[in-house]
Scaffold this active site. Structure first.
Site, PDB file in Angstrom:
ATOM      1  N   ARG A   1       3.344  37.310  18.189  1.00 25.28           N
ATOM      2  CA  ARG A   1       2.699  36.327  17.311  1.00 25.28           C
ATOM      3  C   ARG A   1       1.172  36.443  17.322  1.00 25.28           C
ATOM      4  O   ARG A   1       0.520  36.316  16.288  1.00 25.28           O
ATOM      5  CB  ARG A   1       3.096  34.929  17.795  1.00 25.28           C
TER       6      ARG A   1
ATOM      7  N   GLU B   1       5.289  37.294  11.228  1.00 27.04           N
ATOM      8  CA  GLU B   1       5.658  36.669   9.958  1.00 27.04           C
ATOM      9  C   GLU B   1       5.551  37.707   8.840  1.00 27.04           C
ATOM     10  O   GLU B   1       4.707  37.627   7.963  1.00 27.04           O
ATOM     11  CB  GLU B   1       4.760  35.439   9.733  1.00 27.04           C
TER      12      GLU B   1
ATOM     13  N   HIS C   1       1.850  31.954   5.712  1.00 28.36           N
ATOM     14  CA  HIS C   1       2.637  32.097   6.947  1.00 28.36           C
ATOM     15  C   HIS C   1       4.129  32.095   6.597  1.00 28.36           C
ATOM     16  O   HIS C   1       4.523  31.917   5.457  1.00 28.36           O
ATOM     17  CB  HIS C   1       2.408  30.884   7.863  1.00 28.36           C
TER      18      HIS C   1
ATOM     19  N   GLU D   1       3.978  27.943   4.129  1.00 28.98           N
ATOM     20  CA  GLU D   1       5.034  28.481   5.007  1.00 28.98           C
ATOM     21  C   GLU D   1       6.162  28.991   4.120  1.00 28.98           C
ATOM     22  O   GLU D   1       6.934  28.210   3.560  1.00 28.98           O
ATOM     23  CB  GLU D   1       5.564  27.386   5.952  1.00 28.98           C
TER      24      GLU D   1
ATOM     25  N   HIS E   1      -0.282  35.502  11.743  1.00 27.54           N
ATOM     26  CA  HIS E   1       0.702  35.571  12.820  1.00 27.54           C
ATOM     27  C   HIS E   1       1.521  36.843  12.635  1.00 27.54           C
ATOM     28  O   HIS E   1       2.161  37.030  11.593  1.00 27.54           O
ATOM     29  CB  HIS E   1       1.591  34.326  12.833  1.00 27.54           C
TER      30      HIS E   1
HETATM   31 ZN    ZN Z   1       2.312  31.280  11.318  1.00 26.39          ZN
END
Ligand code: ZN
Length: 413
Positions: free
Chosen positions: A231, A179, A301, A376, A176
């Site tokens: 994104r 990020e 991410h 994440e 993404h």
């Molecule tokens: Zn992501």
């Protein structure tokens, strides 16, 4: 007069960067299943930018322009959904973060420009990969596994001290675009393993590592040059003016099922067919070429401080979930021990509801890689995607412990 018009036109063209003046991000807290469904419906409408999808027992973070936010807030009031302000002026936040003086910290090299006190564009990351491979030929093998739609190299670095039959760990970053902490952290792991090999040889000696620090380079570059909040990928779609698919809804496992959108302007657009995005098709092939060796797949991410375990296509636990959870808890515990940064570990479909076609599901369900995770990175409610560069080093240093545990605990069996 003509000169003035030309001059003005030039100004418009050269200042094409999207501004987010008075865009707001709010955190909404759906409590009932009706409220949750309402929020998920909003996400699929494509009208709002969901920084964070709605968790079943938690919140969603939603960005909208001032005008759209007025109608969104009135809908929330009517439906009785509580919300709080996360970021009141996104452009103001971007400008404020850009103005933070750069604090020199962390490693520096005379061989490449990449450092971990700033965010860098594609070319600097690519140069770093080549420099590592050139300077440490005994440890590093570089392979270009294909190019992006706009012709950028998809670089894969194998880090290995040699020998046969070692378990493989595959790590990707930057899927993404916005990020930014993801490629920054992944490149730090690569540097630490290679340049600091002697300090912890076991991290490399027990494992063959495969790193792809930037697997959506076109989107990433666009997020630097044109739109900080980009994104998706940058492919053209059937709708003029709407670009890109969500690369993490594009993988061919329960593709286009729950939690996705077939609307090309949506942030969670599946793409027209599975693996329509050339970057994801190239990463897929790179994984399949060594799938029998791979024991762990980790896709990095931000944000939210979570370690997500499949399945994501629906609220379903895989049979071996306890084993994935056990390793995940050991690795996040080691991370937390550094600066007390808390991570949650859980099943992605159970926490967030369905989000089909993600890379972690495909790697477990199709490539057969047992330990497949989505990490994440921070933060969790102050900056979101706009994490200041002064946070790269703390995040990298604590995440190193996570990687160390993966290497320590994984076996070839
Ligand atoms: Zn992501």
């Amino acid at each position: 007069m003509k000169v003035l018009v030309v001059a003005l036109l030039c100004l418009v063209v050269t200042s094409a960067t999207v501004k987010f003046n008075w865009y707001e991000v709010i955190r909404v807290y759906p409590k009932t299943s009706v409220q949750l469904n309402f929020i998920r419906h909003l996400e699929h409408s494509g009208k709002y930018d969901f920084w964070k999808t709605a968790a079943t027992k938690g919140f969603a973070d939603i960005m909208a322009s001032k005008e759209n936010m007025i109608s969104l807030k009135s809908m929330l009031r009517v439906t009785g959904i509580r919300y709080s302000i996360f970021i009141s002026d996104v452009q103001g936040k971007i400008d404020q973060i850009n103005a933070i003086p750069r604090k020199e910290a962390g490693p520096k090299s005379s061989r490449y420009a990449l450092t971990w006190d700033n965010y860098y564009q594609y070319e600097t990351i690519r140069e770093f990969c080549y420099a590592l491979a050139q300077d440490y030929p005994d440890l590093v093998t570089l392979e270009v596994v294909g190019t992006s739609l706009e012709g950028r190299e998809l670089v894969l670095l194998k880090i290995s001290s040699g020998g046969e039959g070692k378990p493989g760990i595959f790590v990707d970053g930057g899927i993404h675009a916005r990020e930014w902490i993801s490629p920054a952290t992944v490149t730090y792991m690569m540097r630490e393993m290679v340049e600091n090999y002697a300090a912890h040889p076991e991290v490399v000696d027990n494992v063959d590592w495969y790193f792809m620090p930037l697997i959506n380079p076109d989107g990433y570059e666009f997020s630097h040059t044109d739109n900080r909040m980009w994104r998706k990928t940058r492919s053209t779609t059937s709708i003029a003016g709407c670009y890109g698919a969500d690369p993490n809804r594009n993988w061919d496992f329960h593709w286009a099922e729950g939690g996705t959108s077939s609307y090309p302007c949506s942030e969670i657009y599946t793409g027209p067919v599975p693996f329509s995005e050339i970057e994801m098709a190239n990463v897929r092939d790179a994984i399949l070429a060594r799938a029998s060796q791979l024991r762990i797949y980790l896709t990095v991410h931000s944000y939210g401080q979570m370690l997500l375990i499949p399945w994501g296509y629906d609220a379903v636990y895989p049979e071996d979930y306890p084993e994935l959870e056990e390793l995940g808890l050991a690795a996040t515990d080691a991370l937390t021990a550094v600066y007390n940064t808390k991570y949650d570990v859980g099943c992605s479909g159970v926490i967030y509801g369905p989000a089909a076609g993600a890379s972690d599901d495909w790697n477990k369900g199709v490539a057969g890689i047992k330990y497949s995770y989505t990490l994440e990175l921070p933060d969790n409610g102050r900056y979101g995607f706009l994490l200041p560069a002064t946070e790269i080093m703390p995040v990298a240093v604590e995440t190193w412990e996570f990687f160390r545990v993966l290497a320590e605990r994984i076996s070839a069996n």
